[in-house]
Design an enzyme around this catalytic site. Sequence first.
Site, PDB file in Angstrom:
ATOM      1  CG  HIS A  55     -19.632 -15.131  -6.065  1.00 43.30           C
ATOM      2  ND1 HIS A  55     -19.390 -15.758  -7.258  1.00 43.30           N
ATOM      3  CD2 HIS A  55     -18.642 -15.540  -5.225  1.00 43.30           C
ATOM      4  CE1 HIS A  55     -18.309 -16.510  -7.160  1.00 43.30           C
ATOM      5  NE2 HIS A  55     -17.848 -16.398  -5.925  1.00 43.30           N
ATOM      6  CD  GLU A  57     -23.649 -12.564  -9.789  1.00 47.60           C
ATOM      7  OE1 GLU A  57     -23.282 -12.398 -10.965  1.00 47.60           O
ATOM      8  OE2 GLU A  57     -22.851 -12.806  -8.851  1.00 47.60           O
ATOM      9  CB  SER A  80     -20.643 -12.929 -17.432  1.00 56.39           C
ATOM     10  OG  SER A  80     -21.307 -14.101 -17.824  1.00 56.39           O
ATOM     11  CB  CYS A  82     -19.236 -17.695 -11.256  1.00 57.30           C
ATOM     12  SG  CYS A  82     -20.187 -17.928  -9.733  1.00 57.30           S
ATOM     13  CB  CYS A  85     -23.949 -16.511  -9.612  1.00 54.21           C
ATOM     14  SG  CYS A  85     -22.998 -16.002  -8.148  1.00 54.21           S
TER      15      CYS A  85
END
Length: 148
Positions: A55, A57, A80, A82, A85
């Site tokens: 992802h 992040e 935003s 998940c 993360c």
Amino acid sequence: MVTEWDKRFVELSFLEAKKSADNGGLPIGSVLARGDKILASGHNQRIQQGDPIAHGEMDCLRKAGRQKTYKDTTLYTSLSPCMMCSGTIVQFKIPRVIINDTQNFGGNEDFLRERGVEVIDATHADSIALMSQFIQDNPALWNEDIME
């Protein structure tokens, strides 16, 4: 309070998201900063690398490498985070997260706040539009990413 540096890093997280989209991936980007210094930036590479946990992040945090502390950092993300993360943010004790888009995906902001993380919704129009268009054009990839 959102600073001028915050605005710059919000835009950089969007550019990372665009970079991912331009390379066939999900348009999600992230930046980790300590004050006005960028430690790393990254973007979602799930599709590009075939890695389910790559992802935006996570890519950013990997690139930042080992840190003695994250307690003085801010994580900027174009979407935003998940639960995976968000859990990493809490685990690393990142105290502040600025999110460009909570409209196309959200729900973990309260989880973060309940654990002492300052969460700021930047409502970044370009990030919202880019993700909205991606979801419309690629519903199967989006549903795979959010496990729907």
